[in-house]
Design an enzyme around this catalytic site. Sequence first.
Site, PDB file in Angstrom:
ATOM      1  CE1 TYR A 148       9.232 -36.275   8.541  1.00  0.00           C
ATOM      2  CE2 TYR A 148       8.310 -34.074   8.700  1.00  0.00           C
ATOM      3  CZ  TYR A 148       8.200 -35.435   8.887  1.00  0.00           C
ATOM      4  OH  TYR A 148       7.053 -35.963   9.423  1.00  0.00           O
ATOM      5  CE  LYS A 185       2.801 -35.824   8.573  1.00  0.00           C
ATOM      6  NZ  LYS A 185       1.696 -36.795   8.569  1.00  0.00           N
TER       7      LYS A 185
HETATM    8  N1  LIG Z   1       7.573 -41.738  13.314  1.00  0.00           N
HETATM    9  C1  LIG Z   1       7.583 -40.492  13.762  1.00  0.00           C
HETATM   10  O1  LIG Z   1       8.554 -40.024  14.391  1.00  0.00           O
HETATM   11  C2  LIG Z   1       6.376 -39.610  13.575  1.00  0.00           C
HETATM   12  C3  LIG Z   1       6.269 -38.476  14.361  1.00  0.00           C
HETATM   13  C4  LIG Z   1       5.147 -37.655  14.224  1.00  0.00           C
HETATM   14  C5  LIG Z   1       4.167 -37.969  13.299  1.00  0.00           C
HETATM   15  N2  LIG Z   1       4.316 -39.077  12.513  1.00  0.00           N
HETATM   16  C6  LIG Z   1       3.242 -39.338  11.559  1.00  0.00           C
HETATM   17  O2  LIG Z   1       2.516 -40.462  12.001  1.00  0.00           O
HETATM   18  C7  LIG Z   1       1.991 -41.170  10.889  1.00  0.00           C
HETATM   19  C8  LIG Z   1       2.446 -42.600  10.929  1.00  0.00           C
HETATM   20  O3  LIG Z   1       3.866 -42.613  10.959  1.00  0.00           O
HETATM   21  P1  LIG Z   1       4.698 -43.953  11.181  1.00  0.00           P
HETATM   22  O4  LIG Z   1       6.048 -43.536  11.602  1.00  0.00           O
HETATM   23  O5  LIG Z   1       3.897 -44.906  12.008  1.00  0.00           O
HETATM   24  O6  LIG Z   1       4.772 -44.481   9.666  1.00  0.00           O
HETATM   25  P2  LIG Z   1       5.204 -45.903   9.090  1.00  0.00           P
HETATM   26  O7  LIG Z   1       5.718 -46.782  10.158  1.00  0.00           O
HETATM   27  O8  LIG Z   1       6.058 -45.590   7.897  1.00  0.00           O
HETATM   28  O9  LIG Z   1       3.795 -46.486   8.569  1.00  0.00           O
HETATM   29  C9  LIG Z   1       3.146 -45.834   7.539  1.00  0.00           C
HETATM   30  C10 LIG Z   1       1.760 -46.416   7.359  1.00  0.00           C
HETATM   31  O10 LIG Z   1       1.097 -45.682   6.315  1.00  0.00           O
HETATM   32  C11 LIG Z   1       0.691 -46.588   5.305  1.00  0.00           C
HETATM   33  N3  LIG Z   1       0.709 -45.919   4.002  1.00  0.00           N
HETATM   34  C12 LIG Z   1       1.770 -45.329   3.378  1.00  0.00           C
HETATM   35  N4  LIG Z   1       1.385 -44.819   2.198  1.00  0.00           N
HETATM   36  C13 LIG Z   1       0.058 -45.089   2.070  1.00  0.00           C
HETATM   37  C14 LIG Z   1      -0.907 -44.839   1.075  1.00  0.00           C
HETATM   38  N5  LIG Z   1      -0.589 -44.187  -0.057  1.00  0.00           N
HETATM   39  N6  LIG Z   1      -2.172 -45.264   1.279  1.00  0.00           N
HETATM   40  C15 LIG Z   1      -2.515 -45.918   2.405  1.00  0.00           C
HETATM   41  N7  LIG Z   1      -1.641 -46.195   3.378  1.00  0.00           N
HETATM   42  C16 LIG Z   1      -0.371 -45.784   3.229  1.00  0.00           C
HETATM   43  C17 LIG Z   1       1.628 -47.766   5.409  1.00  0.00           C
HETATM   44  O11 LIG Z   1       1.013 -48.914   4.838  1.00  0.00           O
HETATM   45  P3  LIG Z   1       1.870 -50.204   4.328  1.00  0.00           P
HETATM   46  O12 LIG Z   1       2.161 -51.015   5.540  1.00  0.00           O
HETATM   47  O13 LIG Z   1       0.948 -50.836   3.375  1.00  0.00           O
HETATM   48  O14 LIG Z   1       3.118 -49.651   3.692  1.00  0.00           O
HETATM   49  C18 LIG Z   1       1.775 -47.864   6.932  1.00  0.00           C
HETATM   50  O15 LIG Z   1       0.656 -48.514   7.485  1.00  0.00           O
HETATM   51  C19 LIG Z   1       2.476 -40.406   9.648  1.00  0.00           C
HETATM   52  O16 LIG Z   1       1.494 -39.487   9.256  1.00  0.00           O
HETATM   53  C20 LIG Z   1       3.702 -39.678  10.162  1.00  0.00           C
HETATM   54  O17 LIG Z   1       4.020 -38.544   9.409  1.00  0.00           O
HETATM   55  C21 LIG Z   1       5.377 -39.911  12.639  1.00  0.00           C
END
Ligand SMILES: NC(=O)c1ccc[n+]([C@@H]2O[C@H](COP(=O)([O-])OP(=O)(O)OC[C@H]3O[C@@H](n4cnc5c(N)ncnc54)[C@H](OP(=O)(O)O)[C@@H]3O)[C@@H](O)[C@H]2O)c1
Length: 264
Positions: free
Chosen positions: A158, A164
């Site tokens: 990661y 982050k």
């Molecule tokens: N999942 C976890 O366990 C977790 C835990 C804590 C925090 N987070 C954080 O929460 C946030 C969302 O995570 P997630 O798990 O929901 O992610 P995800 O399902 O992978 O979705 C990522 C989103 O970001 C967009 N994206 C990626 N690259 C981009 C760029 N260069 N410009 C604009 N949009 C972009 C994607 O758009 P497209 O649909 O167009 O690809 C999608 O809408 C992230 O910051 C992640 O680090 C996640």
Amino acid sequence: MEQTAFTDKVALVTGSSRGIGRAIALALARAGADVAVNHSKEGGTSEANAEEVCREIESFGRKAFPVQGDIASKESVKAMFEAVSARLGRLDFLVLNAARAPFKPLEKLREKEIRQLVDTNYIGNIFCIQAAVSMLQASGGKIVFVSSLGSRFYNPSYPLGSMKAAMESVVRDCAESLLPKGIWVNAVCGGIVKTDSFKVLRLYMEEIEHIPDELCVAPEEIADAVVFLCGPGARAIRGQTIVVDNGLSNRLYRPAWIKRQDSK
Ligand SMILES: NC(=O)c1ccc[n+]([C@@H]2O[C@H](COP(=O)([O-])OP(=O)(O)OC[C@H]3O[C@@H](n4cnc5c(N)ncnc54)[C@H](OP(=O)(O)O)[C@@H]3O)[C@@H](O)[C@H]2O)c1
């Protein structure tokens, strides 16, 4: 239309076509805001997902529009904020949620991957903050960054964690530097959320599968914390990162799973 806390407010949620960003966009809209739903690519599932989120938002009486923009590109970010201004006329809440990163140890990253990691997850967020300042100053707006436990705990696959950590520092700095402009800056640090990115992470880290559901967090639970930080109840919270992880990070050693007397 029902008057709510965020009636007449406008939010831009980066990366809200799916996952946690989608839940945040819907929660802000339920609280009354109109929402610009950002997705990364033109066409395909990226755009189709964003359009679907907009339809959901419109179904409860709020305005929404899909806005393509790659946060890693300064020109793209500029165009995205111009579109928000043209379509919705103001900006009250900027939620920095978008992230994209490879799941592999830092020492195995190729140069291109390292540059993409920093371009999207650090520089991209700063491009968004810079582009939003004048509109947020006009509204006395809020910035909320979505962080993760990788900011403070080691995970072998990661590298996003270091970005982050850097952004949590940016949150603290901007809370001070943007205070004279009346802009509040905070973050929510999420625990484990079973989104698309989790499905990829578990391919690289089998152990993560064994974390009980009770220690994971729903996208809506992260979204509720973001809504709180955007609202008046958080008026005395500045530069902070609030951990929303169901207590996962409270203990280094967990001898046996003690079932929570669930309050949900
Ligand atoms: N999942 C976890 O366990 C977790 C835990 C804590 C925090 N987070 C954080 O929460 C946030 C969302 O995570 P997630 O798990 O929901 O992610 P995800 O399902 O992978 O979705 C990522 C989103 O970001 C967009 N994206 C990626 N690259 C981009 C760029 N260069 N410009 C604009 N949009 C972009 C994607 O758009 P497209 O649909 O167009 O690809 C999608 O809408 C992230 O910051 C992640 O680090 C996640």
